[in-house]
Design an enzyme around this catalytic site. Structure first.
Site, PDB file in Angstrom:
ATOM      1  N   THR A   3       0.837  -1.207   0.000  1.00  0.00           N
ATOM      2  CA  THR A   3       0.000   0.000   0.000  1.00  0.00           C
ATOM      3  C   THR A   3       0.868   1.252   0.000  1.00  0.00           C
ATOM      4  O   THR A   3       0.687   2.151  -0.832  1.00  0.00           O
ATOM      5  CB  THR A   3      -0.929  -0.009   1.231  1.00  0.00           C
ATOM      6  OG1 THR A   3      -1.684  -1.226   1.218  1.00  0.00           O
ATOM      7  CG2 THR A   3      -1.884   1.169   1.207  1.00  0.00           C
ATOM      8  N   TYR A  29      -2.713 -10.788   2.151  1.00  0.00           N
ATOM      9  CA  TYR A  29      -2.635  -9.420   2.678  1.00  0.00           C
ATOM     10  C   TYR A  29      -4.066  -8.999   3.004  1.00  0.00           C
ATOM     11  O   TYR A  29      -4.872  -8.795   2.109  1.00  0.00           O
ATOM     12  CB  TYR A  29      -1.999  -8.524   1.610  1.00  0.00           C
ATOM     13  CG  TYR A  29      -1.744  -7.073   1.981  1.00  0.00           C
ATOM     14  CD1 TYR A  29      -2.142  -6.529   3.198  1.00  0.00           C
ATOM     15  CD2 TYR A  29      -1.085  -6.236   1.076  1.00  0.00           C
ATOM     16  CE1 TYR A  29      -1.897  -5.202   3.506  1.00  0.00           C
ATOM     17  CE2 TYR A  29      -0.833  -4.904   1.368  1.00  0.00           C
ATOM     18  CZ  TYR A  29      -1.238  -4.393   2.587  1.00  0.00           C
ATOM     19  OH  TYR A  29      -1.002  -3.068   2.878  1.00  0.00           O
ATOM     20  N   TYR A  76     -12.926  -3.306  -4.931  1.00  0.00           N
ATOM     21  CA  TYR A  76     -14.032  -2.804  -5.751  1.00  0.00           C
ATOM     22  C   TYR A  76     -15.245  -3.719  -5.626  1.00  0.00           C
ATOM     23  O   TYR A  76     -16.230  -3.365  -5.012  1.00  0.00           O
ATOM     24  CB  TYR A  76     -13.648  -2.600  -7.221  1.00  0.00           C
ATOM     25  CG  TYR A  76     -14.733  -1.843  -7.993  1.00  0.00           C
ATOM     26  CD1 TYR A  76     -14.919  -0.480  -7.790  1.00  0.00           C
ATOM     27  CD2 TYR A  76     -15.585  -2.503  -8.871  1.00  0.00           C
ATOM     28  CE1 TYR A  76     -15.926   0.209  -8.459  1.00  0.00           C
ATOM     29  CE2 TYR A  76     -16.595  -1.823  -9.553  1.00  0.00           C
ATOM     30  CZ  TYR A  76     -16.760  -0.469  -9.338  1.00  0.00           C
ATOM     31  OH  TYR A  76     -17.753   0.208  -9.986  1.00  0.00           O
ATOM     32  N   LYS A 118      -0.235 -10.935   6.111  1.00  0.00           N
ATOM     33  CA  LYS A 118      -0.043  -9.597   6.700  1.00  0.00           C
ATOM     34  C   LYS A 118      -1.410  -9.156   7.184  1.00  0.00           C
ATOM     35  O   LYS A 118      -2.331  -8.953   6.392  1.00  0.00           O
ATOM     36  CB  LYS A 118       0.515  -8.637   5.645  1.00  0.00           C
ATOM     37  CG  LYS A 118       0.543  -7.165   6.042  1.00  0.00           C
ATOM     38  CD  LYS A 118       1.307  -6.364   4.976  1.00  0.00           C
ATOM     39  CE  LYS A 118       0.948  -4.908   4.888  1.00  0.00           C
ATOM     40  NZ  LYS A 118       1.251  -4.079   6.041  1.00  0.00           N
TER      41      LYS A 118
END
Length: 301
Positions: free
Chosen positions: A48, A137, A111, A166
């Protein structure tokens, strides 16, 4: 499970650009050398904070190629290959293997909220296409969809090359359940905190370390906390944890928060470009002063 060693402190490395938005190889090299010299246990590119969501597929492959070549085996390298598009994830993950990355980190598609069947099929398609270690993640605040411990347990049972996660969740209970349900059945599965202030509780619950943003500008904080905990020095670990707790306040100053991280890096002495890809923008002088104030409260300035 594939051989891997994803534990300890693995910074989600900021991508450095020139003023035209192109990869600044010299700047990236400086950051990589700084972090390796600080003693990190690995490096995660194109997360990110690495601005992957503002890049084209070609730009992401350029960063992955440069990063793996420059690190040159000094520490394990993870490459973020997540996308809303399964075909793109497969392509990026295959590329990560080609450039000899040690693993891929794959955020779930954003989305569309997916049915569990479609989400499972997404990860299954990637896991079957590439025999590289994969870390999931989980960042439900940004994806809109949580990777539940039960879902992750099913995936890991079916695909042994899914070797870790993560956990960018602000809930110790979620991390605890992930450790009990998934790591409990698969002791080599890595559970890594995604938020700075969850490092200590993740370790205390039986997790493995952190992939969180403050390691870009204060790697010594997390490294010292991790070492203190592993050596049984709980007083030092708690002292650092209390100082670490200030740092997430700065991520609320701007969204995307990538410019906040780069300003913190500069304030702490790293001479790198602060250019960020739109729709992110440079911080105002007032916000830079707020970042400085938070660093001061944490004892980092």
């Amino acid at each position: 499970m594939l051989k891997h060693n994803f534990r300890g402190i693995i910074p989600p490395v900021s991508t450095i650009f020139n003023d035209q938005g192109e990869l600044d190889q010299a700047g990236m090299g400086k950051v990589i050398d700084f972090l390796i010299e600080a003693g990190v246990d690995g490096l995660f590119f194109l997360g990110t904070g690495g601005e992957f969501s503002q890049m084209t597929e070609a730009e992401r492959k350029e960063v992955a190629s440069f990063a793996t070549e420059y690190v040159a085996g000094r520490v394990p390298v993870l490459i973020g290959t997540g996308s809303a598009n399964t075909r793109e994830v497969v392509s990026l993950t295959q590329h990560a293997k080609e450039v000899k990355a040690d693993g891929a980190v794959i955020i779930n598609p954003y989305y569309w909220p997916l049915t569990e069947e479609n989400l499972f099929k997404h990860y299954a398609t990637v896991a079957e296409a590439v025999d590289i270690p994969i870390l999931l993640y989980n960042f439900p605040t940004l994806t809109g969809q949580d990777l539940s411990p039960d879902f992750v347990a099913k995936l890991v049972k079916a695909y042994p090359n899914i070797v870790g996660i993560k956990e960018t969740v602000d809930t110790a209970g979620h991390i605890r359940e992930m450790i009990i349900k998934v790591k409990g059945e698969n002791p080599n599965f890595s559970v890594l905190a995604g938020f700075d202030d969850h490092l200590l509780n993740t370790l205390s619950l039986g997790g493995d370390g952190a992939i969180s943003a403050s390691a870009n500008y204060a790697p010594e904080f997390q490294i010292e906390l991790y070492k203190a905990y592993m050596s049984g020095d709980m007083k030092t670990a708690l002292d650092i944890q209390r100082r670490l707790a200030y740092l997430p306040l700065m991520y609320k100053l701007d969204s995307p928060f990538v410019s906040v991280i780069k300003e913190a890096m500069r304030l702490r002495g790293q001479q790198v470009s602060n250019y960020v890809l739109p729709p992110a923008n440079l911080l105002s002088e007032a916000k830079i002063q707020e970042v400085k104030a938070i660093l001061e409260k944490a004892g980092l300035m």
